[in-house]
Scaffold this motif. Structure first.
Motif, short mmCIF file in Angstrom:
data_model
loop_
_atom_site.label_atom_id
_atom_site.label_comp_id
_atom_site.label_asym_id
_atom_site.label_seq_id
_atom_site.Cartn_x
_atom_site.Cartn_y
_atom_site.Cartn_z
N ASP A 67 82.14 -85.19 -58.61
CA ASP A 67 82.29 -83.88 -59.33
C ASP A 67 81.11 -83.66 -60.15
OD1 ASP A 67 84.73 -83.34 -57.98
OD2 ASP A 67 85.71 -84.60 -59.39
N VAL A 68 79.77 -84.09 -59.59
CA VAL A 68 78.69 -83.86 -60.45
C VAL A 68 77.99 -82.57 -59.77
CG1 VAL A 68 76.32 -84.45 -61.01
CG2 VAL A 68 78.26 -86.16 -60.92
N ILE A 69 78.22 -82.22 -58.58
CA ILE A 69 77.69 -81.03 -57.96
C ILE A 69 78.84 -80.25 -57.11
CG2 ILE A 69 75.24 -81.78 -57.85
CD1 ILE A 69 75.66 -82.70 -54.82
N VAL A 70 78.62 -79.21 -56.49
CA VAL A 70 79.97 -78.55 -55.89
C VAL A 70 79.75 -78.87 -54.47
CG1 VAL A 70 80.68 -76.31 -55.07
CG2 VAL A 70 79.96 -76.71 -57.39
N SER A 71 78.52 -78.94 -53.80
CA SER A 71 78.41 -79.05 -52.45
C SER A 71 77.28 -79.93 -52.14
CB SER A 71 78.27 -77.55 -51.75
OG SER A 71 77.62 -78.11 -50.29
N ALA A 72 77.39 -81.26 -51.33
CA ALA A 72 76.46 -82.04 -50.83
C ALA A 72 75.44 -81.22 -50.14
CB ALA A 72 76.89 -83.27 -50.41
N ARG A 73 75.81 -80.62 -49.11
CA ARG A 73 75.01 -79.85 -48.18
C ARG A 73 74.04 -78.87 -48.82
NH1 ARG A 73 72.05 -80.29 -43.94
NH2 ARG A 73 71.47 -78.04 -42.86
N GLY A 74 74.73 -78.13 -49.76
CA GLY A 74 74.12 -76.98 -50.61
C GLY A 74 72.88 -77.85 -51.48
N PHE A 75 73.29 -78.81 -52.13
CA PHE A 75 72.49 -79.52 -52.74
C PHE A 75 71.25 -80.42 -52.16
CE2 PHE A 75 70.78 -83.43 -55.11
CZ PHE A 75 70.73 -83.18 -56.22
N GLN A 76 71.40 -80.68 -50.98
CA GLN A 76 70.29 -81.00 -50.05
C GLN A 76 69.42 -80.05 -49.82
OE1 GLN A 76 71.09 -84.10 -46.94
NE2 GLN A 76 73.33 -83.59 -47.55
N ILE A 77 69.96 -78.78 -49.58
CA ILE A 77 69.04 -77.89 -48.99
C ILE A 77 68.36 -77.52 -50.09
CG2 ILE A 77 69.09 -75.21 -48.39
CD1 ILE A 77 71.63 -75.96 -46.68
N ARG A 78 68.74 -77.02 -51.41
CA ARG A 78 68.15 -76.55 -52.52
C ARG A 78 67.01 -77.61 -52.98
NH1 ARG A 78 73.48 -74.69 -52.80
NH2 ARG A 78 73.66 -72.48 -53.18
N ALA A 79 67.62 -78.88 -52.84
CA ALA A 79 66.62 -80.12 -53.33
C ALA A 79 65.31 -80.12 -52.66
CB ALA A 79 67.06 -81.56 -53.21
N ARG A 80 65.48 -79.95 -51.33
CA ARG A 80 64.08 -79.83 -50.44
C ARG A 80 63.49 -78.45 -50.74
NH1 ARG A 80 68.14 -82.34 -46.36
NH2 ARG A 80 67.31 -84.31 -46.41
N LEU A 81 64.00 -77.22 -50.93
CA LEU A 81 63.14 -76.48 -51.34
C LEU A 81 62.67 -76.15 -52.70
CD1 LEU A 81 65.56 -73.45 -49.96
CD2 LEU A 81 63.20 -74.02 -48.87
N PHE A 82 63.13 -76.76 -53.54
CA PHE A 82 62.71 -76.68 -55.04
C PHE A 82 62.59 -77.94 -55.83
CE2 PHE A 82 66.00 -72.96 -54.75
CZ PHE A 82 65.30 -72.11 -54.41
N GLY A 83 63.02 -79.12 -55.17
CA GLY A 83 62.77 -80.25 -55.66
C GLY A 83 61.29 -80.89 -56.15
N GLY A 84 60.18 -80.23 -55.24
CA GLY A 84 58.91 -80.60 -55.41
C GLY A 84 58.63 -82.07 -54.75
N GLY A 85 59.29 -82.72 -53.89
CA GLY A 85 59.08 -83.73 -53.00
C GLY A 85 59.12 -85.10 -53.91
N ALA A 86 59.44 -85.14 -55.06
CA ALA A 86 59.35 -86.61 -55.78
C ALA A 86 60.52 -87.31 -55.06
CB ALA A 86 59.45 -86.22 -57.29
N PRO A 87 60.55 -88.65 -55.27
CA PRO A 87 61.39 -89.32 -54.61
C PRO A 87 62.65 -89.76 -55.64
CG PRO A 87 59.82 -90.78 -55.19
CD PRO A 87 59.27 -89.54 -55.35
N ILE A 88 63.90 -89.85 -55.33
CA ILE A 88 64.71 -90.16 -56.17
C ILE A 88 64.69 -91.60 -56.42
CG2 ILE A 88 66.49 -88.49 -55.46
CD1 ILE A 88 67.89 -90.46 -53.81
N LYS A 89 65.14 -92.12 -57.72
CA LYS A 89 65.05 -93.46 -58.11
C LYS A 89 66.29 -93.99 -58.15
CE LYS A 89 60.68 -92.58 -59.64
NZ LYS A 89 60.23 -92.47 -60.62
N ALA A 90 66.34 -95.30 -58.15
CA ALA A 90 67.60 -96.36 -58.22
C ALA A 90 67.83 -96.48 -59.37
CB ALA A 90 67.24 -97.43 -57.37
N GLY A 91 69.12 -96.62 -59.86
CA GLY A 91 69.35 -96.96 -61.25
C GLY A 91 70.65 -96.13 -61.85
N GLU A 92 70.97 -96.34 -63.20
CA GLU A 92 72.26 -95.75 -63.74
C GLU A 92 71.66 -94.63 -64.26
OE1 GLU A 92 76.24 -96.48 -66.24
OE2 GLU A 92 74.62 -98.19 -65.83
N PHE A 93 72.02 -93.53 -64.28
CA PHE A 93 71.41 -92.45 -65.17
C PHE A 93 72.69 -91.50 -65.80
CE2 PHE A 93 68.87 -93.04 -61.26
CZ PHE A 93 67.74 -92.70 -62.08
N LEU A 94 72.52 -90.89 -67.21
CA LEU A 94 73.24 -90.14 -67.91
C LEU A 94 73.38 -88.88 -67.41
CD1 LEU A 94 75.71 -90.10 -69.90
CD2 LEU A 94 73.57 -89.69 -71.66
#
Length: 324
Positions: free
Chosen positions: A59-86
């Motif tokens: 329940d951090v985001i509403v839609s996994a599919r929508g998040f992926q689409i927007r991340a690819r459009l607006f995310g700048g291409g930086a990779p996600i990091k492994a670890g625990e985040f707040l």
């Protein structure tokens, strides 16, 4: 009439497109569904798709599919990091992606104080609930004291390996800079002697002097007569909690330096970097004796006569304190 209808349809289409764009952008910049601050773990090697589904499930985001689409459009291409985040409450999808692309992981720490024996290192690791798996009691003297960070759910064995690798690396570095006239001939012997120095003084400024004294005794073939070596076989390095008994002083084993010449067979604790450095570059001194001076440190002496006077002073201090 048809021209008017065409203009109306075009206006409606433009409005619909504006609404759709607004919804799309709100899904990126708008507040998210997370009700309160929460930690989120990005598993090592996880893809954006897998992480998106995990974000939706928690329940951090509403839609996994929508998040992926927007991340690819607006995310700048930086990779996600492994670890625990707040993740803060109501974080937008944009904020969430920025957080898991950053190095701002939640750090957890475990500290091994200088002079902590391996049996207590083991207890400390096993008591940490956010580590996983089992470990055996590490070899005495194999762990470098210090503060180590770890990730939630990290195996205890991995953290212990890092502690031991730090000891190996530090010992290698210090050994390369050792003085030519030291009393030990191997790295293993250096760790043993450093473990005695670590246990014999609580004052960092005394370490090189204590190391010099014991080095002198080793070179002369004298008994080291270090009280902590009596205690180790009894408690494995934990505090004794009482005075040493005469029978324990006379005990013959692999550690007791009151009944054996030379070094114990194994270390009696995990020495810190400064004690290792002291043994490998001890103070230049003629001292052969030491006794507590009442301040947490020691009075050093070159001769037995001088030492006996220091002992009398120490007894006087203890009598004044009501300890004798």
């Amino acid at each position: 009439m048809s021209m008017r209808r065409g203009c109306l349809l075009a206006a409606l289409l433009a409005l619909a497109m504006a609404v759709a764009l607004g919804v799309f952008l709100r899904g990126w910049f708008g507040s998210g569904p997370l009700e309160k601050d929460a930690s989120f773990i990005v598993p090592s090697g996880a893809s954006l798709g897998a992480v998106s589904e995990k974000l939706e499930d928690e329940d951090v985001i509403v839609s996994a599919r929508g998040f992926q689409i927007r991340a690819r459009l607006f995310g700048g291409g930086a990779p996600i990091k492994a670890g625990e985040f707040l993740i803060p409450a109501h974080a937008s999808a944009r904020q969430v992606l920025s957080i898991i692309q950053s190095d701002d992981v939640i750090r957890r720490f475990v500290t091994v104080p200088e002079g902590m024996p391996s049996i207590m290192v083991h207890e400390r690791l096993m008591a940490q609930p956010q580590l996983t798996g089992e470990v055996v009691v590490p070899e005495e003297g194999s762990v470098l004291p210090g503060t180590y960070d770890f990730e939630r759910s990290e195996p205890r064995a991995d953290l212990l390996r890092r502690m031991q690798a730090a000891m190996t690396r530090t010992l290698d570095e210090l050994w390369a800079k050792r003085a030519k006239t030291i009393a030990v001939s191997t790295k293993a012997e250096a760790v043993v002697l450093a473990s005695i120095v670590e246990k014999e003084t609580a004052k960092p400024a005394e370490r090189r002097m204590v190391a010099g004294l014991y080095s002198n005794r080793l070179k002369k073939g004298m008994l080291l007569q270090a009280d902590p070596t009596i205690i180790y076989p009894i408690t494995k390095g934990k505090p004794l909690g009482r005075r040493i008994r005469q029978s324990e002083i006379q005990a013959v084993n692999d550690y007791n330096t009151y009944t054996m010449v030379g070094l114990p067979k194994h270390p009696i604790t995990n020495p810190g970097k400064q004690s290792l450095a002291a043994v490998l570059n001890p103070a230049k001194t003629e001292a052969l004796y030491m006794v507590a001076d009442g301040t947490g440190g020691h009075a050093f002496a070159n001769t037995l006569e001088e030492h006996n006077r220091n002992v009398e002073k120490w007894f006087a201090i203890r009598r004044k304190r009501g300890e004798l």
